[in-house]
Design a protein around this motif. Structure first.
Motif, PDB file in Angstrom:
ATOM      1  N   ALA A  72      -2.678   5.233  -8.502  1.00 33.15           N
ATOM      2  CA  ALA A  72      -3.280   4.361  -9.063  1.00 33.15           C
ATOM      3  C   ALA A  72      -2.497   3.090  -9.470  1.00 33.15           C
ATOM      4  CB  ALA A  72      -4.023   4.714 -10.238  1.00 33.15           C
ATOM      5  N   TYR A  73      -1.545   3.152  -9.933  1.00 35.75           N
ATOM      6  CA  TYR A  73      -0.420   1.835 -10.192  1.00 35.75           C
ATOM      7  C   TYR A  73      -0.216   1.291  -8.785  1.00 35.75           C
ATOM      8  CZ  TYR A  73      -0.042   2.742 -15.259  1.00 35.75           C
ATOM      9  OH  TYR A  73      -0.258   2.560 -16.696  1.00 35.75           O
ATOM     10  N   HIS A  74       0.234   1.989  -7.980  1.00 36.03           N
ATOM     11  CA  HIS A  74       0.303   1.418  -6.770  1.00 36.03           C
ATOM     12  C   HIS A  74      -0.649   0.650  -5.976  1.00 36.03           C
ATOM     13  CE1 HIS A  74       1.772   0.984  -2.579  1.00 36.03           C
ATOM     14  NE2 HIS A  74       0.972   1.800  -2.018  1.00 36.03           N
ATOM     15  N   ARG A  75      -2.014   1.121  -6.062  1.00 36.64           N
ATOM     16  CA  ARG A  75      -3.135   0.289  -5.474  1.00 36.64           C
ATOM     17  C   ARG A  75      -3.280  -0.856  -6.415  1.00 36.64           C
ATOM     18  NH1 ARG A  75      -7.997   4.271  -3.809  1.00 36.64           N
ATOM     19  NH2 ARG A  75      -9.006   2.261  -3.673  1.00 36.64           N
ATOM     20  N   LEU A  76      -2.992  -0.989  -7.817  1.00 36.64           N
ATOM     21  CA  LEU A  76      -2.941  -1.973  -8.792  1.00 36.64           C
ATOM     22  C   LEU A  76      -1.869  -3.065  -8.340  1.00 36.64           C
ATOM     23  CD1 LEU A  76      -4.425  -0.309 -11.658  1.00 36.64           C
ATOM     24  CD2 LEU A  76      -5.647  -1.942 -10.339  1.00 36.64           C
ATOM     25  N   GLY A  77      -0.829  -2.619  -7.563  1.00 35.10           N
ATOM     26  CA  GLY A  77       0.149  -3.623  -7.171  1.00 35.10           C
ATOM     27  C   GLY A  77       1.417  -3.502  -8.202  1.00 35.10           C
ATOM     28  N   ASN A  78       1.547  -2.362  -9.050  1.00 33.90           N
ATOM     29  CA  ASN A  78       2.366  -2.165 -10.005  1.00 33.90           C
ATOM     30  C   ASN A  78       3.304  -1.017  -9.485  1.00 33.90           C
ATOM     31  OD1 ASN A  78       4.145  -1.750 -12.165  1.00 33.90           O
ATOM     32  ND2 ASN A  78       2.387  -1.705 -13.755  1.00 33.90           N
ATOM     33  N   ASN A  79       4.150  -1.543  -8.405  1.00 30.15           N
ATOM     34  CA  ASN A  79       5.305  -0.482  -7.826  1.00 30.15           C
ATOM     35  C   ASN A  79       6.203   0.229  -8.747  1.00 30.15           C
ATOM     36  OD1 ASN A  79       3.625  -0.500  -5.564  1.00 30.15           O
ATOM     37  ND2 ASN A  79       5.113  -1.471  -4.428  1.00 30.15           N
ATOM     38  N   ARG A  80       6.439  -0.663  -9.689  1.00 27.26           N
ATOM     39  CA  ARG A  80       7.558   0.100 -10.642  1.00 27.26           C
ATOM     40  C   ARG A  80       7.241   0.956 -11.403  1.00 27.26           C
ATOM     41  NH1 ARG A  80       9.772  -1.880 -15.594  1.00 27.26           N
ATOM     42  NH2 ARG A  80      12.301  -1.460 -15.576  1.00 27.26           N
ATOM     43  N   THR A  81       5.986   1.030 -12.079  1.00 29.63           N
ATOM     44  CA  THR A  81       5.413   1.807 -12.847  1.00 29.63           C
ATOM     45  C   THR A  81       4.948   3.293 -12.050  1.00 29.63           C
ATOM     46  OG1 THR A  81       4.526   0.317 -14.537  1.00 29.63           O
ATOM     47  CG2 THR A  81       3.735   2.515 -14.631  1.00 29.63           C
ATOM     48  N   ALA A  82       4.558   2.615 -10.796  1.00 27.88           N
ATOM     49  CA  ALA A  82       4.253   3.993  -9.776  1.00 27.88           C
ATOM     50  C   ALA A  82       5.530   4.750  -9.509  1.00 27.88           C
ATOM     51  CB  ALA A  82       3.479   3.136  -8.437  1.00 27.88           C
ATOM     52  N   ILE A  83       6.499   4.012  -9.185  1.00 25.52           N
ATOM     53  CA  ILE A  83       7.780   4.975  -8.952  1.00 25.52           C
ATOM     54  C   ILE A  83       8.198   5.819 -10.145  1.00 25.52           C
ATOM     55  CG2 ILE A  83      10.205   4.668  -8.491  1.00 25.52           C
ATOM     56  CD1 ILE A  83       9.510   2.177  -6.839  1.00 25.52           C
ATOM     57  N   ALA A  84       7.913   5.242 -11.407  1.00 24.54           N
ATOM     58  CA  ALA A  84       8.288   5.874 -12.601  1.00 24.54           C
ATOM     59  C   ALA A  84       7.324   7.137 -12.864  1.00 24.54           C
ATOM     60  CB  ALA A  84       8.004   4.938 -13.831  1.00 24.54           C
ATOM     61  N   ASN A  85       6.032   7.118 -12.393  1.00 26.45           N
ATOM     62  CA  ASN A  85       5.383   8.172 -12.583  1.00 26.45           C
ATOM     63  C   ASN A  85       5.611   9.364 -11.263  1.00 26.45           C
ATOM     64  OD1 ASN A  85       2.789   8.198 -14.554  1.00 26.45           O
ATOM     65  ND2 ASN A  85       3.572   6.140 -14.060  1.00 26.45           N
ATOM     66  N   TYR A  86       5.723   8.708 -10.289  1.00 20.66           N
ATOM     67  CA  TYR A  86       6.234   9.629  -8.938  1.00 20.66           C
ATOM     68  C   TYR A  86       7.482  10.413  -9.354  1.00 20.66           C
ATOM     69  CZ  TYR A  86       2.823   8.084  -5.470  1.00 20.66           C
ATOM     70  OH  TYR A  86       1.529   7.831  -4.707  1.00 20.66           O
ATOM     71  N   VAL A  87       8.438   9.771 -10.109  1.00 23.69           N
ATOM     72  CA  VAL A  87       9.726  10.444 -10.549  1.00 23.69           C
ATOM     73  C   VAL A  87       9.464  11.645 -11.502  1.00 23.69           C
ATOM     74  CG1 VAL A  87      11.610  10.166 -12.057  1.00 23.69           C
ATOM     75  CG2 VAL A  87      11.451   8.700 -10.226  1.00 23.69           C
ATOM     76  N   VAL A  88       8.712  11.149 -12.585  1.00 27.25           N
ATOM     77  CA  VAL A  88       7.938  12.501 -13.242  1.00 27.25           C
ATOM     78  C   VAL A  88       7.517  13.625 -12.606  1.00 27.25           C
ATOM     79  CG1 VAL A  88       6.775  13.101 -15.441  1.00 27.25           C
ATOM     80  CG2 VAL A  88       7.819  10.892 -15.255  1.00 27.25           C
ATOM     81  N   ALA A  89       6.614  13.184 -11.586  1.00 24.43           N
ATOM     82  CA  ALA A  89       5.849  14.239 -10.753  1.00 24.43           C
ATOM     83  C   ALA A  89       6.704  15.084 -10.063  1.00 24.43           C
ATOM     84  CB  ALA A  89       4.673  13.469  -9.880  1.00 24.43           C
ATOM     85  N   ALA A  90       7.700  14.489  -9.460  1.00 27.17           N
ATOM     86  CA  ALA A  90       8.766  15.119  -8.843  1.00 27.17           C
ATOM     87  C   ALA A  90       9.445  16.054  -9.677  1.00 27.17           C
ATOM     88  CB  ALA A  90       9.512  14.281  -8.270  1.00 27.17           C
ATOM     89  N   GLU A  91      10.002  15.752 -10.883  1.00 29.94           N
ATOM     90  CA  GLU A  91      10.562  16.321 -11.725  1.00 29.94           C
ATOM     91  C   GLU A  91       9.832  17.628 -12.108  1.00 29.94           C
ATOM     92  OE1 GLU A  91      13.524  16.502 -12.973  1.00 29.94           O
ATOM     93  OE2 GLU A  91      14.421  14.468 -12.699  1.00 29.94           O
ATOM     94  N   LEU A  92       8.620  17.564 -12.292  1.00 28.95           N
ATOM     95  CA  LEU A  92       7.591  18.540 -12.768  1.00 28.95           C
ATOM     96  C   LEU A  92       7.398  19.394 -11.632  1.00 28.95           C
ATOM     97  CD1 LEU A  92       5.106  16.817 -14.831  1.00 28.95           C
ATOM     98  CD2 LEU A  92       6.660  18.324 -15.757  1.00 28.95           C
ATOM     99  N   TYR A  93       7.243  19.046 -10.469  1.00 29.26           N
ATOM    100  CA  TYR A  93       7.047  20.030  -9.155  1.00 29.26           C
ATOM    101  C   TYR A  93       8.405  20.850  -9.114  1.00 29.26           C
ATOM    102  CZ  TYR A  93       2.799  17.662  -7.503  1.00 29.26           C
ATOM    103  OH  TYR A  93       1.510  17.263  -7.360  1.00 29.26           O
ATOM    104  N   GLN A  94       9.515  20.196  -9.408  1.00 28.62           N
ATOM    105  CA  GLN A  94      10.569  20.905  -8.871  1.00 28.62           C
ATOM    106  C   GLN A  94      10.657  22.167 -10.080  1.00 28.62           C
ATOM    107  OE1 GLN A  94      14.258  18.960 -10.100  1.00 28.62           O
ATOM    108  NE2 GLN A  94      15.181  19.480  -8.312  1.00 28.62           N
TER     109      GLN A  94
END
Length: 458
Positions: free
Chosen positions: A415-437
């Protein structure tokens, strides 16, 4: 397992800035207690079970047991056979309600015959422990209120539930009772299934159903845009009726009067077929499960749980329209079943019926405001309806309810990516990746890392 996300993966400056965006709690391994009851459990019933349930610790792990007999200074515990099947001739321990620990030898264990998943354990004590009153599981009826008790770690867990099906046919390992909306957690096996009045009418042994994962409209998970998903988390608990135990008690060297056996009919009931369908579904035989559900509905066309479970089986075969029809029929029978709205909303997301999905998730949230998955599903629908700002609020709520939901972080990132906020999008993806791991979901972890790298390059 894969290495943790490090500055080497993204570049030192980016990794530092990412971690500054989200507070530390976002990636903490916050434990969620899934046993919060959906209905209050009276203190007297909680205490009644607490005084009769023991913890069993073996080399293979932990289980639970219920005290069912006391003669002189000898107590008998009833548990599931799989809790004590792998003792390897090694002593093990039980911990009683007063936190006393007793060492037990394998010779004090008796395994039930005919592959029935029951066992008894005897131990000696001059202390006074309460004994469970044995009920009559012949009287179990669909819709009857029950509660489940057993240990997970050092905590005694309680779940309210209702009987979904009760079979008098010979079922695999003796599991003839299905109760709803309960996940028999590790350590709870061998605990008690009690009536609303506190009688022991079964021994819990396992959960059945697809507990994790989801199915996509597409088999590909590498797309930059996440595919709408249908999460499959409907879980039922299974128990062995206490009458099964009383019928074989003499073979376990116990002087317990058996209840009168119910004559077994050659004609299968809807409950019988429901249980066999559940077993087939657990093994991945969804066509076989659907066939049994069809036979059960021919006997009882108003068996709500069958429409719900057949809808799940159909969704797992990607029969979206068939699954939606089943959920719709279940809602017609009971319009206050939040899980059904949650599943139908997910199916509607998959079929790009965003407005219909939003309505279903609205209802699911109204019926159960603590359903994190409903906020995730509605957030996705809102974003597809070009309202990602409101979608973000739903993702925030989902994360507040379940901080370990990698999917919520992943979708919030999108959602952040679609709103053009890639920096916050990346931060959320990082947390998602940590949790998936942490959760051992390696494919989801790698796909999320790929999304991060793609955004970093853009």
């Amino acid at each position: 397992m894969y290495k943790h996300l490090t500055p080497a993966l993204f570049g030192a400056s980016l990794a530092i800035s990412v971690m500054q965006i989200l507070p530390d709690r976002a990636i903490a391994d916050t434990p969620i207690d899934p046993t919060i009851p959906t209905a209050p459990i009276g203190e007297s019933r909680s205490e009644l079970a607490r005084q009769r349930i023991v913890t069993i610790e073996t080399r293979s792990g932990q289980g639970s047991g219920t005290i069912v007999r006391h003669v002189a200074n000898t107590y008998t515990i009833l548990t599931a056979a799989h809790v004590v099947n792998n003792l390897r001739n090694a002593p093990f321990s039980i911990t009683t309600p007063d936190r006393q620990q007793y060492i037990v030898n394998p010779s004090d264990v008796k395994i039930a015959p005919n592959s029935i998943d029951l066992a008894t354990i005897t131990f000696q004590s001059d202390r006074d422990y309460a004994v469970a009153e044995l009920g009559d599981s012949h009287t179990l009826a669909r819709g009857q209120r029950v509660f489940i008790a057993g240990f997970q770690g050092k905590m005694l867990k309680f779940f309210p539930g209702t009987v979904v099906a009760s079979s008098h046919q010979a079922q695999a390992q003796g599991y003839g009772v299905v109760f709803s909306s309960v996940d028999v957690l590790p350590g709870m096996s061998g605990g008690g299934l009690f009536t609303d009045k506190g009688s022991l009418i079964g021994i819990n042994g396992k959960s059945i159903g697809t507990m994790t994962g989801y199915v996509n409209q597409s088999d590909s998970r590498s797309s930059p845009s996440p595919q709408p998903t249908h999460r499959i988390k409907a879980v039922s608990g299974l128990a062995i009726p206490i009458d099964t135990f009383t019928q074989i008690a003499s073979q376990l060297s116990l002087d317990i009067a058996p209840t009168a056996p119910i004559p077994v009919s050659a004609t299968l009931t809807a409950d019988d077929l429901f249980i066999t369908a559940q077993e087939k579904s657990e093994k991945g035989d969804y066509p076989g499960a659907i066939a049994d559900y069809n036979r059960a509905l021919a006997i009882d066309p108003k068996f709500l749980e069958i429409y719900f479970r057949r809808g799940i089986a159909r969704s797992l075969t990607k029969d979206w329209s068939g699954a939606e029809a089943d959920y719709t029929q279940a809602i017609a029978i009971d319009p206050e079943h939040p899980e059904v709205y949650l599943h139908r909303g997910s199916i509607r997301n998959i079929q790009s019926n965003w407005q219909g999905a939003k309505v279903d998730f609205n209802t699911a949230i109204y019926l159960n405001p603590n359903a994190a998955a409903a906020y995730i599903g509605r957030g996705f629908a809102l974003c597809e309806l070009q309202d990602c700002q409101r979608g973000l609020k739903d993702y925030d709520r989902a994360i507040a309810l379940d901080p370990n939901s990698a999917e919520a972080y992943q979708r919030r990132a999108h959602a952040y990516h679609r709103l053009g906020n890639n920096r916050t999008a990346i931060a959320n993806y990082v947390v998602a990746a940590e949790l998936y791991q942490k959760q051992g979901k390696d494919i989801d972890y790698l796909n999320t890392v790929a999304k991060i790298k793609q955004l970093v390059k853009s």
